[in-house]
Design a protein around this motif. Structure first.
Motif, PDB file in Angstrom:
ATOM      1  N   ARG A 178      -2.385  43.123  26.837  1.00 42.54           N
ATOM      2  CA  ARG A 178      -3.129  42.445  27.978  1.00 42.54           C
ATOM      3  C   ARG A 178      -2.695  42.957  29.217  1.00 42.54           C
ATOM      4  N   LEU A 181      -4.649  45.855  30.953  1.00 45.86           N
ATOM      5  CA  LEU A 181      -5.994  45.881  31.151  1.00 45.86           C
ATOM      6  C   LEU A 181      -6.093  45.661  32.654  1.00 45.86           C
ATOM      7  N   HIS A 221     -12.023  45.564  27.594  1.00 45.35           N
ATOM      8  CA  HIS A 221     -10.511  45.990  27.016  1.00 45.35           C
ATOM      9  C   HIS A 221     -10.645  47.080  26.149  1.00 45.35           C
TER      10      HIS A 221
END
Length: 300
Positions: A178, A181, A221
């Motif tokens: 994450r 991103l 993503h």
């Protein structure tokens, strides 16, 4: 004795970043039973050599949330975990642990937890509902948060649809994935994903598999996470050539999923072999969508 079965899940499905998830027929089973004193945790299957067997165990931590909420003291507790969901591969293993612990503890304490309460407790531990929502509800789940409350809609999936999961032998840390991103996306990329996510939901509702190839594209993503998966582009191309209708990273990866309505074994073999050619050992699993979510198997 209480036994709870929780399905694996795949989140995002390409364009539905943090708002779409699907339950799959691959299960972890959580078993609770009372003992005279202490905590005993037994683990078999996936993670048996690495998961903690003390109060740090995620299933126990989820159960403790329920016990504290309800004021229930279990006394001695034996937990047995039979795990079939690979750890750290983007198939919802941690969500399964959290959901299983919450449901089993709710049953043991006699609490009548609603699905919304279970979801709220699970999200408070996982941080977001991308895997916990389909693990609880089954099917394809669309979810959003409004003033801190999760709203959802469950969609039953069309007959004949299967998911081929190519699972590499290395994990990816969800938090690290994450962090890769961007914090901002362009208007063009936002519109691209909105249109694909809407098309994906409509295609699955109508059973129009021809649209999945376009509908599972993403710009938010996957372009940033694909670099964590050696051979990603080759595996995606090979799956499509073998007959996959749509291909995407499962959650944060590294598992790659292919949706298909035929040629399942060929797609599975091709994805596994293409990973091997890229220097990655992987296994392929052919899975049906799970329509019901977590459920109790036995209460004695």
């Amino acid at each position: 004795m209480i036994r709870v079965q929780v399905p694996a899940t795949t989140a995002n499905l390409g364009p539905g970043f943090d708002c779409l998830g699907m339950a799959l027929e691959l299960y972890n089973v959580v078993e609770f039973s009372k003992i005279h004193h202490g905590l005993v945790i037994e683990i078999e299957g996936e993670g048996s050599g690495e998961l903690p067997r003390d109060q740090k165990n995620l299933v126990y931590r989820a159960a403790r949330r329920v016990f504290e909420k309800t004021g229930y003291d279990p006394g001695g507790l034996r937990i047995k975990l039979s795990n079939n969901i690979p750890l750290g591969r983007g198939l919802g293993s941690s969500a399964s642990a959290v959901v299983g612990g919450i449901i089993a503890a709710g049953m043991m304490s006699g609490a009548s937890l609603s699905r919304r309460e279970i979801l709220g407790l699970a999200c408070s531990m996982e941080g977001h509902p991308d895997n916990v929502a389909p693990a609880i509800l089954g099917g394809l789940v669309i979810y959003t948060s409004v003033d801190g409350e999760i709203n959802w809609l469950k969609i039953d999936l069309p007959a004949g649809l299967k998911v081929v999961a190519a699972v590499p032998d290395f994990p990816v840390n969800t938090r690290e994935a994450r962090e890769n991103l961007p914090h901002m996306v362009t208007l063009r990329d936002a519109v691209f994903n909105i249109s694909r996510a809407a098309l994906l939901v409509a295609a699955l509702q109508k059973g129009d598999f021809n649209l999945l190839g376009t509908a599972m594209d993403d710009r938010i993503h996957q372009p940033y996470r694909s670099g964590l998966i050696p051979g990603y582009k080759k595996v995606v191309s090979a799956a499509r050539l073998a007959g996959a209708r749509g291909v995407a990273v499962s959650g944060a990866g590294p598992t790659i999923i292919a949706m298909a309505d035929g040629n399942y074994k060929l797609i599975a073999e091709v994805m596994k072999e293409t990973f091997r050619e890229s220097g990655v050992s992987a296994r392929s699993i052919i899975l049906d969508p799970n329509p019901v979510g977590a459920r109790a198997l036995e209460v004695i």
